[in-house]
Design a protein around this motif. Structure first.
Motif, PDB file in Angstrom:
ATOM      1  N   SER A   1       0.834  -1.211   0.000  1.00  0.00           N
ATOM      2  CA  SER A   1       0.000   0.000   0.000  1.00  0.00           C
ATOM      3  C   SER A   1       0.869   1.261   0.000  1.00  0.00           C
ATOM      4  O   SER A   1       0.611   2.220  -0.729  1.00  0.00           O
ATOM      5  CB  SER A   1      -0.892   0.022   1.246  1.00  0.00           C
TER       6      SER A   1
ATOM      7  N   ARG B   1       1.569   4.381  -3.000  1.00  0.00           N
ATOM      8  CA  ARG B   1       1.385   5.797  -2.652  1.00  0.00           C
ATOM      9  C   ARG B   1       2.699   6.564  -2.757  1.00  0.00           C
ATOM     10  O   ARG B   1       2.696   7.748  -3.136  1.00  0.00           O
ATOM     11  CB  ARG B   1       0.802   5.900  -1.237  1.00  0.00           C
TER      12      ARG B   1
ATOM     13  N   THR C   1      -5.549  -1.323  -6.300  1.00  0.00           N
ATOM     14  CA  THR C   1      -5.056  -0.048  -5.766  1.00  0.00           C
ATOM     15  C   THR C   1      -4.624   0.867  -6.911  1.00  0.00           C
ATOM     16  O   THR C   1      -4.918   2.069  -6.905  1.00  0.00           O
ATOM     17  CB  THR C   1      -3.887  -0.292  -4.786  1.00  0.00           C
TER      18      THR C   1
ATOM     19  N   SER D   1     -13.392   1.301   2.599  1.00  0.00           N
ATOM     20  CA  SER D   1     -12.354   1.063   1.603  1.00  0.00           C
ATOM     21  C   SER D   1     -11.347   2.197   1.573  1.00  0.00           C
ATOM     22  O   SER D   1     -11.690   3.348   1.264  1.00  0.00           O
ATOM     23  CB  SER D   1     -12.996   0.913   0.216  1.00  0.00           C
ATOM     24  N   ALA D   2     -10.098   1.850   1.871  1.00  0.00           N
ATOM     25  CA  ALA D   2      -9.032   2.860   1.804  1.00  0.00           C
ATOM     26  C   ALA D   2      -8.775   3.277   0.366  1.00  0.00           C
ATOM     27  O   ALA D   2      -8.311   4.385   0.107  1.00  0.00           O
ATOM     28  CB  ALA D   2      -7.755   2.298   2.421  1.00  0.00           C
ATOM     29  N   GLN D   3      -9.092   2.397  -0.566  1.00  0.00           N
ATOM     30  CA  GLN D   3      -8.884   2.753  -1.976  1.00  0.00           C
ATOM     31  C   GLN D   3      -9.874   3.831  -2.399  1.00  0.00           C
ATOM     32  O   GLN D   3      -9.515   4.782  -3.091  1.00  0.00           O
ATOM     33  CB  GLN D   3      -9.011   1.517  -2.855  1.00  0.00           C
TER      34      GLN D   3
ATOM     35  N   ASP E   1      -7.002  -8.345   4.306  1.00  0.00           N
ATOM     36  CA  ASP E   1      -6.126  -9.055   3.366  1.00  0.00           C
ATOM     37  C   ASP E   1      -5.543 -10.331   3.978  1.00  0.00           C
ATOM     38  O   ASP E   1      -4.982 -11.164   3.274  1.00  0.00           O
ATOM     39  CB  ASP E   1      -4.980  -8.143   2.914  1.00  0.00           C
TER      40      ASP E   1
ATOM     41  N   LYS F   1     -12.458  -9.300  -3.824  1.00  0.00           N
ATOM     42  CA  LYS F   1     -10.998  -9.146  -3.849  1.00  0.00           C
ATOM     43  C   LYS F   1     -10.464  -9.823  -5.121  1.00  0.00           C
ATOM     44  O   LYS F   1     -11.206 -10.044  -6.063  1.00  0.00           O
ATOM     45  CB  LYS F   1     -10.384  -9.720  -2.571  1.00  0.00           C
TER      46      LYS F   1
HETATM   47  C1  S3P Z   1      -5.608  -1.231  -0.083  1.00  0.00           C
HETATM   48  C2  S3P Z   1      -6.847  -1.228   0.504  1.00  0.00           C
HETATM   49  C3  S3P Z   1      -7.643  -2.456   0.683  1.00  0.00           C
HETATM   50  C4  S3P Z   1      -6.796  -3.706   0.604  1.00  0.00           C
HETATM   51  C5  S3P Z   1      -5.874  -3.683  -0.578  1.00  0.00           C
HETATM   52  C6  S3P Z   1      -4.949  -2.475  -0.522  1.00  0.00           C
HETATM   53  C7  S3P Z   1      -4.899   0.047  -0.256  1.00  0.00           C
HETATM   54  O1  S3P Z   1      -8.627  -2.521  -0.318  1.00  0.00           O
HETATM   55  O2  S3P Z   1      -7.610  -4.845   0.562  1.00  0.00           O
HETATM   56  O3  S3P Z   1      -5.087  -4.846  -0.623  1.00  0.00           O
HETATM   57  O4  S3P Z   1      -3.692   0.052  -0.539  1.00  0.00           O
HETATM   58  O5  S3P Z   1      -5.551   1.102  -0.121  1.00  0.00           O
HETATM   59  P1  S3P Z   1     -10.027  -1.743  -0.203  1.00  0.00           P
HETATM   60  O6  S3P Z   1      -9.755  -0.316  -0.107  1.00  0.00           O
HETATM   61  O7  S3P Z   1     -10.763  -2.081  -1.471  1.00  0.00           O
HETATM   62  O8  S3P Z   1     -10.722  -2.305   0.995  1.00  0.00           O
END
Ligand code: S3P
Length: 414
Positions: free
Chosen positions: A8, A12, A81, A152-154, A300, A327
């Motif tokens: 991650s 970034r 991502t 979701s962080a994405q 994950d 996923k």
């Molecule tokens: C990630 C966020 C997660 C994670 C992925 C990486 C990221 O996904 O499962 O492996 O780097 O922001 P989601 O944001 O879809 O939950």
């Protein structure tokens, strides 16, 4: 042992280095297929990115307005991502780009980013199934307050990046706390960003400072070796320089709850992220309940935890994890069908799974669906004495942990 750089943070680090003014150095970058996808997409937007290296990559940023429209499709490979974060960047940059990916990524949901970007004034075209190819036409975006339905962080990061690049304010409300690497890294680069509970607010910033990044070891990769030790398939494993951001180490907490010994030492901070040496010792494992607000911090790692549960006494219930279905594969279905095919007792729930542990030998062939975390989870379970597990595609670990099989062998020898 050391695990490779955090996936991650590596994505970034590249994206923010490009958007910054001046030079940024990235040390400890993950070299894997997913990170190559982000580098390739950035190159297509007119940026020079040198060959990726874990030693040091130096990137000359082009600033928030320096991206060019690409000549061809942006191929995100297997990387969600890459697709989702770069959709935000492209929307903010005011260029038009078509995102494509492999069969797995093309089937994954993109409406979750298309909807907020549309609401900001971009035009996002998706096929009827809501996956890829996705065409993002950026423009003069407006500010946005968004209540995300998914944790979701994405999605959160796509909105923050769109606001940053378009120079407009954004506010994101999450249903549960997700990894906050984007927020930490933006703050370190001079962006006015506030986090209060489940709300993050970004004020317009005319520029992004450059900053160097020391990428910590990936706790999601570390979890597999930790699981190996918890299962008693090796002695104590000591993993140096692992990221221990609270939003990422849910699996370590669960392994401890199951009866393994998990110890943190040499805790420090590296580039705004907490890091530590983690030691994991085998224990007598018992079943646990996993669910609720802790899920994003271990999403994950659930394939690994389901495999560990197959050797833990009692019934482990995983709930509140419907995201597993979207996923790299439908991980609820892949975990349950593979566990059963090996002779373990497991059952699907709409939003999770139930695993009943035993010590009967587990034998057979796992269908990975090209999913790196399914491969590594069953690789760990296969290392337990008495089990004999083969995989249809061991090479899919290249997505996040290309040296995984060597690391597993090294841990077992020690
Ligand atoms: C990630 C966020 C997660 C994670 C992925 C990486 C990221 O996904 O499962 O492996 O780097 O922001 P989601 O944001 O879809 O939950």
């Amino acid at each position: 042992m050391r695990v490779p750089g955090d996936k991650s943070i590596s994505h970034r680090a590249l994206i923010l280095a490009v958007l910054g003014r001046g030079r940024s150095r990235v040390r400890g970058l993950l070299r894997s297929a997913d990170i190559e996808s982000t580098a390739a997409v950035l190159r297509q937007l007119g940026v020079t990115i040198p060959a990726l290296s874990a030693q040091e990559v130096v990137i000359a940023g082009v600033g928030l307005r320096g991206l060019r429209a690409p000549d061809g499709d942006l191929d995100c490979g297997n990387s969600g991502t890459t697709a989702r974060l770069m959709a935000g960047v492209v929307a903010g940059a005011g260029v038009t780009a078509r995102f494509i990916g492999d069969a797995s990524l093309s089937a994954r949901p993109m409406r979750r980013v298309a909807a907020p970007l549309d609401a900001m004034g971009a035009t996002v075209a998706l096929p009827a199934h809501g996956g890829l190819p996705m065409t993002v036409q950026g423009g003069a975006l407006r500010g946005l307050t968004w209540h995300s339905e998914v944790a979701s962080a994405q999605v959160k990061s796509a909105i923050l990046l769109a606001g940053l690049v378009a120079d407009v304010p954004v506010e994101v409300h999450e249903p549960a706390a997700t990894r906050d690497h984007t927020e930490r890294m933006l703050r370190a680069r001079g962006v006015a960003l506030r986090s209060e509970g489940l709300v993050v607010t970004l004020e317009p910033a005319a520029r992004l400072d450059s900053a160097d990044t020391e990428v910590p070891g990936d706790p999601s990769s570390a979890a597999f070796l930790a699981g190996l030790a918890a299962l008693g398939a090796c002695h104590t494993v000591t993993l140096e320089n692992v990221g221990v951001n609270p939003a990422r180490v849910g699996a370590m907490r669960v392994l401890e709850r199951m009866g393994a010994s998990v110890r943190y030492a040499s805790e420090s901070e590296q580039g705004g992220e907490p890091v530590a040496t983690i030691s994991v010792r085998p224990g007598v494992l018992h079943a646990v309940e996993i669910g609720g607000a802790e899920v994003p911090a271990l999403i994950d790692e659930l394939p690994l935890l389901a495999c560990v549960a197959a050797r833990a006494a009692g019934e482990t219930r995983i709930t509140g994890a419907a995201e597993l279905r979207v996923k790299e594969s439908d991980r609820i279905r892949s975990m349950v069908s593979n566990l059963r095919a090996l002779g373990a007792d497991a059952e699907e729930l709409p939003d999770g799974l139930v695993v009943r542990g035993s010590d009967r030998p587990l034998r057979g062939r796992v269908i990975t669906h090209g999913d790196h975390r399914i491969a590594m989870a069953f690789g760990v379970l296969g290392a337990v004495a008495g089990n004999a597990i083969t995989l249809d595609d061991p090479s899919c670990v290249a997505v996040s942990y290309p040296t995984f099989w060597d690391a597993l062998a090294e841990a077992r020898r020690a």
